[in-house]
Design an enzyme around this catalytic site. Structure first.
Site, PDB file in Angstrom:
ATOM      1  N   HIS A  40       0.807   4.488   4.337  1.00 47.28           N
ATOM      2  CA  HIS A  40       0.047   5.201   3.311  1.00 47.28           C
ATOM      3  C   HIS A  40       0.502   6.662   3.203  1.00 47.28           C
ATOM      4  O   HIS A  40       0.725   7.172   2.093  1.00 47.28           O
ATOM      5  CB  HIS A  40      -1.445   5.138   3.620  1.00 47.28           C
ATOM      6  CG  HIS A  40      -2.009   3.759   3.544  1.00 47.28           C
ATOM      7  ND1 HIS A  40      -3.367   3.506   3.630  1.00 47.28           N
ATOM      8  CD2 HIS A  40      -1.422   2.549   3.372  1.00 47.28           C
ATOM      9  CE1 HIS A  40      -3.583   2.206   3.530  1.00 47.28           C
ATOM     10  NE2 HIS A  40      -2.416   1.611   3.383  1.00 47.28           N
ATOM     11  N   SER A  75       0.802  -1.227   0.000  1.00 47.62           N
ATOM     12  CA  SER A  75       0.000   0.000   0.000  1.00 47.62           C
ATOM     13  C   SER A  75       0.830   1.270   0.000  1.00 47.62           C
ATOM     14  O   SER A  75       0.449   2.268  -0.618  1.00 47.62           O
ATOM     15  CB  SER A  75      -0.946   0.001   1.208  1.00 47.62           C
ATOM     16  OG  SER A  75      -1.803  -1.116   1.178  1.00 47.62           O
TER      17      SER A  75
END
Length: 295
Positions: free
Chosen positions: A246, A200
């Protein structure tokens, strides 16, 4: 991503790319005036050209090196503009199959872990004990089928067009710089005995670079911003998500992506790869600071 801005035409009246008719675009080849999408446009001395015009022929030969077609970031035009994306997806799937085959013992040794707790855990160590490889290997691990499916679909949708726009080398550098930045921020801020894993961080870096690219091309920013906001809502709204990865990946992706598409032509490679090196220096510094805290 098929909308264009900066034109007085209504979006519905925009023509489709001559190679990808389903993609509306407001950009035309400066030589033949055919409409071209970001995947097809080649950076020229003035504006953009289609691949055929950039080659200077219709496939009858190859131009000299100085005249070879280049992407907007200065990368080489290739026959398969999604090759690196395919290889990354293949690597993640292969590693996940190994995870399923070997079990937790494999995952435990390669996921991102700052420092193992002394109680209730197998006898393995973390980054603070010198296992710095975990910053990289965690990018290829996934926790569940839905985890890897979601990430690989995102990588295909976002990564493929971005690879075509940047070129293989620059796209690869962006991916790994973003992923390592996400790992470093996770290592710095998360609990030392809290493991994390997934692609991610790198994918959020691709999101950030895509936003920069769309702004550079004067495309409508609303679709990518909406998609990014949705992903950030999931990031902070769901439990068991390493938001640090993230955010770290997103910030690194925006910075690196800006350097990729805005670097001056005469110093393009220096600025692009120099920015990647600076981000990696930050990754090293964050890693050393956290290691000093835990040892």
């Amino acid at each position: 991503m098929d909308h264009a801005a900066g034109s007085s035409q209504d979006a519905q009246s925009l023509p489709g790319c001559y190679r990808h008719p389903d993609r509306e675009t407001g950009i035309r080849c400066t030589r033949c005036e055919r409409p071209i999408c970001p995947e097809c446009m080649v950076n020229a001395s003035v504006g953009f050209q289609c691949p055929e015009c950039a080659r200077g022929d219709s496939g009858t030969g190859h131009p000299p090196a100085a005249a070879r077609p280049r992407t907007i970031a200065g990368g080489s035009i290739t026959a398969d503009p999604r090759l690196i994306t395919k290889l990354l997806i293949g690597a993640c799937i292969a590693v996940y199959l190994v995870q399923l085959s070997v079990g937790d013992s494999f995952t435990n040794h390669f996921e991102l872990l700052g420092k193992a707790s002394s109680s209730g855990l197998p006898p393995y160590e973390g980054i603070a004990e010198g296992q710095y490889y975990r910053l990289l290997t965690a990018m290829f691990l996934h926790a569940s089928p839905i985890h890897i499916i979601f990430n690989m679909l995102s990588l295909w949708w976002i990564g493929g067009p971005l690879e075509a726009a940047l070129g293989r080398a620059r796209y690869t550098a962006l991916y790994f710089v973003s992923g390592l930045a996400g790992s470093a921020l996770t290592y710095l801020l998360a609990a030392p005995n809290q493991p994390s894993l997934g692609a991610s961080g790198a994918i959020f870096g691709l999101f950030g670079a895509t936003a920069v690219l769309m702004r550079r091309l004067r495309y409508d920013m609303r679709p990518v911003i909406a998609l990014l906001v949705i992903n950030l809502i999931f990031t902070f709204g769901w439990s068991n998500i390493a938001w640090q990865a993230h955010i770290g990946g997103l910030v690194a992706g925006v910075i690196t992506g800006y350097a990729m598409v805005h670097a001056p032509r005469e110093r393009r490679a220096l600025v692009q790869y120099g920015t990647c090196a600076l981000v990696l220096v930050v990754v090293v510094v964050l890693t050393l600071v956290r290691t000093a805290q835990l040892t």
